[in-house]
Design an enzyme around this catalytic site. Structure first.
Site, PDB file in Angstrom:
ATOM      1  CB  CYS A   1       1.337  33.372  -9.862  1.00  9.59           C
ATOM      2  SG  CYS A   1       0.346  31.989  -9.305  1.00  9.59           S
TER       3      CYS A   1
ATOM      4  CB  CYS B   1       2.082  29.402  -8.047  1.00  8.50           C
ATOM      5  SG  CYS B   1       2.341  31.080  -7.506  1.00  8.50           S
TER       6      CYS B   1
ATOM      7  CE  LYS C   1       4.963  25.527  -6.595  1.00 13.35           C
ATOM      8  NZ  LYS C   1       5.330  26.618  -5.745  1.00 13.35           N
TER       9      LYS C   1
ATOM     10  CE1 TYR D   1       6.465  29.365   0.903  1.00  6.36           C
ATOM     11  CE2 TYR D   1       8.006  30.999   1.735  1.00  6.36           C
ATOM     12  CZ  TYR D   1       6.764  30.394   1.778  1.00  6.36           C
ATOM     13  OH  TYR D   1       5.844  30.800   2.699  1.00  6.36           O
TER      14      TYR D   1
ATOM     15  CD  GLU E   1       7.593  25.473  -3.583  1.00 11.60           C
ATOM     16  OE1 GLU E   1       7.715  26.154  -4.616  1.00 11.60           O
ATOM     17  OE2 GLU E   1       6.622  25.573  -2.814  1.00 11.60           O
TER      18      GLU E   1
ATOM     19  CG  HIS F   1     -10.968   6.181  10.956  1.00 11.46           C
ATOM     20  ND1 HIS F   1      -9.711   6.396  11.488  1.00 11.46           N
ATOM     21  CD2 HIS F   1     -11.124   4.846  10.841  1.00 11.46           C
ATOM     22  CE1 HIS F   1      -9.144   5.232  11.694  1.00 11.46           C
ATOM     23  NE2 HIS F   1      -9.953   4.282  11.300  1.00 11.46           N
TER      24      HIS F   1
ATOM     25  CD  GLU G   1      -8.541   9.461  11.825  1.00 10.70           C
ATOM     26  OE1 GLU G   1      -9.519   9.324  12.566  1.00 10.70           O
ATOM     27  OE2 GLU G   1      -8.135   8.549  11.057  1.00 10.70           O
TER      28      GLU G   1
END
Ligand code: NDP
Length: 452
Positions: A43, A48, A51, A177, A181, A436, A441
């Site tokens: 990782c 991760c 990346k 994945y 990616e 908002h 939302e």
């Protein structure tokens, strides 16, 4: 007086191993850890974290173009791969050091070497023999090597972080994945990308609407996705490659990147000396207590058949240390509603069941969907949309699946993950006031179920 050198010896200083070692040491156990390669594991070093840094770099490509609609003008920016990689390496080295310091500060004895089983309590760690009461295998996995003719010419994700230069045209094999990616990373940085996927749509297992939505967004950007197509062989013509596909295409490119899954790192561990049960694919079999077929040996993370996700390995390593050394035998990892993200462009965030999973479980569902142009792109002029989907259990009103493909979806879905974990109903979503103007939302304003 114990005959053991350590109460707990951890093999592998990746996410699961480091967390487990630190927590166990904090509970008073005498802990050692062996790592022969990267502290922080996949990782932090070749997964991760780097990346995400490369994905950020890639996002700047289109962002420069988008800025024009907001009044910005500039010279055409140029990109330097070597600078990106050097800066990334600096950061990763820093993190690598932090992991070692963290372990030492936690009182864990650190061995910068590979460990191998001699017997169930004895390990060879470099030139040292270590005897430990309990042993944790947390050695993770590695990219699966391609098997076709010329496969040695393809790189895997480990290599992608250290390329000398940005390829002009990269062919990626695999629509999971990593394939998706890196398609984003290379394309955003200016390379031509062709993605070959053997299935009928990328990202098998994800919600079908999300898979189709992302594929169409990627194609709009110019990424060439070839479905039901695999690599038959690769020819190397002095550093330029020809990919022969199973559809009889010949694709010339500068780089072939194979991203066809990962395999557990169980070789060279001396497992034959302890006869731990493994699956046919070499994953170590554990029971609900992360215990292998040998009582004092445990395993967590990617080396088992658990989900290959860093936060899952962290949770497993932590729970195991609590169970073994803090008298918390009932501590559990909750494997339901694990949120996950794909750092594509736009990114995916998802938690809970996909539509097909809910149907397979026989749940009567109501679906809410929304596709819209994010406010940013009203001025940027970019033809990019956002897609959101809620899956609701009709009987209980519980929201059982939330899926989004759009800017910031991984950040948004982390919060929604808490709501699902807490058992939020559609009524709870509806009575939540939106922020908002945001994309998020939309999750609290979807009122009309989808008719399909
Ligand atoms: P994935 O399992 O996600 O995807 C593998 C891809 O390769 C799939 O498209 C699969 O097709 C295809 N494939 C598998 N075997 C072959 C083969 N023999 N020939 C041709 N195609 C093949 O693996 P990745 O390598 O992308 O990633 C490994 C794991 O790492 C992921 O599962 C994930 O758990 C983790 N990861 C998580 C990330 C995140 O959280 N953002 C990022 C990167 C990795 P098919 O669908 O048909 O099986």
């Amino acid at each position: 007086m114990s005959n053991y050198d350590f109460d707990y010896f951890v093999i592998g200083a990746g996410s699961g191993g480091v967390r487990s070692a630190r927590i166990a040491s904090g509970h008073g156990a005498k802990v050692g850890i062996a790592e022969g390669r990267h502290f922080g594991g996949t990782c932090v070093n070749i997964g991760c974290v780097p990346k995400k840094l490369l994905a950020y770099a890639s996002d700047y490509g289109p962002a420069f173009e988008d800025a024009k609609g907001f009044g910005w003008t500039s010279e055409k920016p140029t990109f330097d791969w070597a600078t990106l990689i050097a800066n990334k390496d600096k950061e990763i080295n820093r993190l690598n050091g932090i992991y070692q310091t963290m372990l030492r500060n936690a009182g864990v004895s650190v061995f910068e070497d590979y460990a191998k089983f001699i017997d169930a309590h004895t390990l060879q760690v470099g030139d040292k023999t270590i005897i430990a009461d309990k042993i944790l295998i947390a050695v993770g996995g590695q990219p699966r090597a391609p098997k076709y003719e010329g496969g040695e010419n393809a790189i895997v994700s480990d290599d992608a972080f250290y390329l000398d230069k940005l390829p002009e045209h990269v062919v990626i094999q695999g629509g999971g994945y990593i394939g998706v990616e890196f398609a984003h990373i290379f394309h955003g940085l200016g390379a031509k990308v062709t993605l070959l996927h053997r299935g009928d749509q990328i990202l098998r297992g994800f919600d079908s609407d999300i898979r189709h939505f992302l594929a169409s967004e990627m194609e709009k950007q110019g990424i060439n996705i070839k479905l039901e197509t695999d690599i038959d062989k690769i020819a190397n013509n002095n550093g330029k490659f020809t990919v022969f596909s199973t559809k009889n295409d010949e694709i010339s490119c500068n780089l072939v990147f194979s991203a066809i899954g990962r395999v557990p790192n169980t070789h060279n561990l001396g497992l034959e000396n302890v006869k731990i049960d493994q699956k046919d694919n070499h994953e170590i079999i554990v029971n609900g207590h992360y215990q292998t077929s040998i009582d004092n040996i445990f395993a967590v993370g990617d080396v088992t058949d658990s989900l290959d996700l860093t936060p899952v390995a962290l949770a497993e390593g932590h729970v195991l240390a609590d169970r073994l050394f803090n008298k918390q035998p009932d501590r559990q990892v909750g494997y339901d509603n694990i949120p996950t993200a794909v750092f594509s462009s736009p990114p995916i965030g998802t938690v809970g069941l996909a539509e097909h999973e809910a149907i397979d479980k026989g749940i009567e569902i109501e679906i809410y969907k929304s596709t819209f142009k994010p406010i940013r792109h009203t001025l940027s002029g970019r033809d990019e949309k956002t897609f959101m989907k809620l899956i609701v259990d009709k009987k209980t009103d519980k929201v059982i699946g939330v899926h989004m493909c759009g800017a910031d979806s991984p950040e948004i879905l982390q919060g929604i993950g808490i709501a699902l974990k807490a058992g939020a109903t559609k009524f709870d979503f509806d009575r939540t006031i939106g922020i908002h103007p945001t994309a998020a939302e939309e999750f609290v304003t979807m009122r009309t179920p989808s008719s399909d």
